[in-house]
Design a protein around this motif. Structure first.
Motif, PDB file in Angstrom:
ATOM      1  N   SER A 154     -57.473 -12.648  45.889  1.00 38.15           N
ATOM      2  CA  SER A 154     -57.258 -12.183  47.266  1.00 38.15           C
ATOM      3  C   SER A 154     -58.182 -11.033  47.661  1.00 38.15           C
ATOM      4  CB  SER A 154     -55.799 -11.762  47.470  1.00 38.15           C
ATOM      5  OG  SER A 154     -55.504 -10.584  46.743  1.00 38.15           O
ATOM      6  N   ILE A 155     -58.849 -10.405  46.686  1.00 43.40           N
ATOM      7  CA  ILE A 155     -59.775  -9.321  47.024  1.00 43.40           C
ATOM      8  C   ILE A 155     -61.134  -9.863  47.454  1.00 43.40           C
ATOM      9  CG2 ILE A 155     -58.597  -7.761  45.436  1.00 43.40           C
ATOM     10  CD1 ILE A 155     -60.992  -8.036  43.536  1.00 43.40           C
ATOM     11  N   TYR A 156     -61.286 -11.181  47.417  1.00 36.27           N
ATOM     12  CA  TYR A 156     -62.538 -11.824  47.815  1.00 36.27           C
ATOM     13  C   TYR A 156     -62.288 -12.655  49.077  1.00 36.27           C
ATOM     14  CZ  TYR A 156     -63.813 -10.542  43.044  1.00 36.27           C
ATOM     15  OH  TYR A 156     -64.048  -9.849  41.887  1.00 36.27           O
ATOM     16  N   PRO A 157     -62.555 -12.113  50.259  1.00 40.74           N
ATOM     17  CA  PRO A 157     -62.138 -12.776  51.509  1.00 40.74           C
ATOM     18  C   PRO A 157     -62.879 -14.063  51.843  1.00 40.74           C
ATOM     19  CG  PRO A 157     -63.418 -10.809  51.976  1.00 40.74           C
ATOM     20  CD  PRO A 157     -63.147 -10.795  50.507  1.00 40.74           C
ATOM     21  N   LEU A 158     -64.081 -14.258  51.306  1.00 40.06           N
ATOM     22  CA  LEU A 158     -64.756 -15.531  51.547  1.00 40.06           C
ATOM     23  C   LEU A 158     -64.221 -16.616  50.625  1.00 40.06           C
ATOM     24  CD1 LEU A 158     -68.500 -14.463  52.019  1.00 40.06           C
ATOM     25  CD2 LEU A 158     -66.721 -14.759  53.747  1.00 40.06           C
ATOM     26  N   LEU A 159     -63.814 -16.225  49.446  1.00 42.34           N
ATOM     27  CA  LEU A 159     -63.254 -17.175  48.479  1.00 42.34           C
ATOM     28  C   LEU A 159     -61.845 -17.600  48.849  1.00 42.34           C
ATOM     29  CD1 LEU A 159     -62.918 -18.669  45.758  1.00 42.34           C
ATOM     30  CD2 LEU A 159     -62.441 -16.438  44.703  1.00 42.34           C
ATOM     31  N   GLU A 160     -60.989 -16.639  49.170  1.00 42.53           N
ATOM     32  CA  GLU A 160     -59.566 -16.947  49.335  1.00 42.53           C
ATOM     33  C   GLU A 160     -58.984 -16.267  50.559  1.00 42.53           C
ATOM     34  OE1 GLU A 160     -56.936 -19.309  48.695  1.00 42.53           O
ATOM     35  OE2 GLU A 160     -58.178 -19.154  46.900  1.00 42.53           O
ATOM     36  N   ARG A 161     -58.317 -17.028  51.386  1.00 42.22           N
ATOM     37  CA  ARG A 161     -57.551 -16.543  52.531  1.00 42.22           C
ATOM     38  C   ARG A 161     -56.277 -17.370  52.624  1.00 42.22           C
ATOM     39  NH1 ARG A 161     -59.931 -13.575  56.992  1.00 42.22           N
ATOM     40  NH2 ARG A 161     -61.578 -12.294  56.070  1.00 42.22           N
ATOM     41  N   PRO A 162     -55.200 -16.794  53.129  1.00 42.88           N
ATOM     42  CA  PRO A 162     -53.977 -17.585  53.295  1.00 42.88           C
ATOM     43  C   PRO A 162     -54.136 -18.633  54.386  1.00 42.88           C
ATOM     44  CG  PRO A 162     -53.721 -15.413  54.289  1.00 42.88           C
ATOM     45  CD  PRO A 162     -55.022 -15.389  53.554  1.00 42.88           C
ATOM     46  N   LEU A 163     -53.346 -19.684  54.305  1.00 49.11           N
ATOM     47  CA  LEU A 163     -53.279 -20.657  55.398  1.00 49.11           C
ATOM     48  C   LEU A 163     -52.879 -19.937  56.676  1.00 49.11           C
ATOM     49  CD1 LEU A 163     -51.371 -23.488  53.516  1.00 49.11           C
ATOM     50  CD2 LEU A 163     -53.673 -23.707  54.449  1.00 49.11           C
ATOM     51  N   PRO A 164     -53.434 -20.335  57.823  1.00 49.59           N
ATOM     52  CA  PRO A 164     -54.311 -21.485  58.095  1.00 49.59           C
ATOM     53  C   PRO A 164     -55.784 -21.107  58.254  1.00 49.59           C
ATOM     54  CG  PRO A 164     -53.359 -20.740  60.154  1.00 49.59           C
ATOM     55  CD  PRO A 164     -52.880 -19.773  59.090  1.00 49.59           C
ATOM     56  N   TRP A 165     -56.234 -20.011  57.609  1.00 48.45           N
ATOM     57  CA  TRP A 165     -57.617 -19.560  57.711  1.00 48.45           C
ATOM     58  C   TRP A 165     -58.538 -20.445  56.882  1.00 48.45           C
ATOM     59  CZ3 TRP A 165     -59.183 -15.274  60.660  1.00 48.45           C
ATOM     60  CH2 TRP A 165     -58.151 -14.537  61.223  1.00 48.45           C
TER      61      TRP A 165
END
Length: 298
Positions: free
Chosen positions: A131-142
């Motif tokens: 979660s500290i990597y915003p391009l790798l991981e974002r919650p749905l529905p992003w």
């Protein structure tokens, strides 16, 4: 390292330290884990592996200009998936169906990965939390690289997307304020509709619910009678399947047969114990100087 990727075409990974990380046995284990889990036995065209997907996330992050550490995080984001991917989540259920996340430190601290990461200048703890990597991981529905890459791969495998549509989606992605956005609202709508189709017809379909729950019953019985140990689930699909198929337990045999010889009529009146995770998109779309969610655009 040269490869032909089903999403990104002919690509080269020319960072020798990254290539060395990919060559680690702990990473290579992912080649034996299908992204579709037990559903791959019912539908053999679902050939995407966790290794292929992990490489794809790395390539997408590189394409989007992520820094080296986030690219490595993309390579390692699925390192702790157990055999048959999310199948274990149907035994140890949670709202997010992400049991593997709790196992990540154990895998990242294996000696081969520790040594490879040290050469790269990183420590395992830097990759415990995606979660500290915003391009790798974002919650749905992003949008995020993980979500987009598995959508593209599964979409191509299952016929919900075409090479042309995936190329169009990729051509209309950009990054604004560390956020992946579409540059065109019509393309965003097309991608959202295709993603919804994948969710409805595949990821969260009655068929997937049936297959995963039946397989979970087989796993649960195998654990109960001591046929399978929890550590066995840290191996790969073929190893676990070989143990299950060696059993004379009638319940295990029946459950496996219902998956391998799946027939749609089995869904009539079926009530799954665990419901698959529902996925949807409301992607951000570029507007002058910033972005807005697709649902907010007139």
């Amino acid at each position: 390292m040269h490869l032909i990727d089903r999403v990104y075409g002919e690509v080269t990974i020319d960072d020798p330290d990254v290539v060395a990380l990919i060559a680690c046995p702990t990473f290579q284990r992912l080649q034996g884990i299908k992204q579709a889990g037990p559903s791959a036995f019912a539908f053999p065209f679902k050939k995407v592996t966790r290794l292929e997907h992990s490489l794809g996330v790395y390539l997408l992050l590189r394409r989007l200009g992520a820094d080296r550490r986030e690219q490595v995080a993309g390579l390692l984001h699925d390192i702790s998936h157990t055999a048959f991917s999310h199948a274990v989540d149907f035994i140890v259920s949670s709202a997010e169906q992400d049991h593997h996340e709790g196992l990540k430190p154990e895998f990242l601290e294996r000696p081969d990965l520790v040594a490879a990461l040290k050469t790269l200048g990183f420590k395992p703890a830097e990759f415990y939390d995606d979660s500290i990597y915003p391009l790798l991981e974002r919650p749905l529905p992003w949008l995020c690289a993980d979500r987009l890459d598995y959508f593209f791969r599964d979409g191509l495998a299952c016929g919900a997307a075409t090479p042309e549509s995936v190329a169009r989606f990729l051509a209309h992605l950009t990054v604004i304020d560390r956020t992946i956005v579409f540059t065109n609202a019509e393309v965003a709508r097309e991608a959202t509709a295709a993603y919804a189709l994948m969710n409805r017809e595949w990821w969260a379909s009655p068929t997937e619910a049936y297959i995963y729950n039946e397989f979970a019953d087989a796993l649960r019985e195998g654990l109960r009678i001591g046929l399978i140990q929890k550590d066995d689930l840290l191996s790969d699909d073929a190893s676990v399947m070989a143990i299950l198929e060696s059993s004379t337990n009638p319940l295990i045999s029946e459950k496996l047969d219902r998956i391998v010889r799946f027939r749609p009529e089995r869904l009539e009146g079926y009530s799954p114990r665990v419901i698959p995770k529902v996925r949807w998109l409301d992607p951000p779309v570029q507007v002058v100087g910033s972005y807005q969610k697709l649902s907010e655009l007139s």
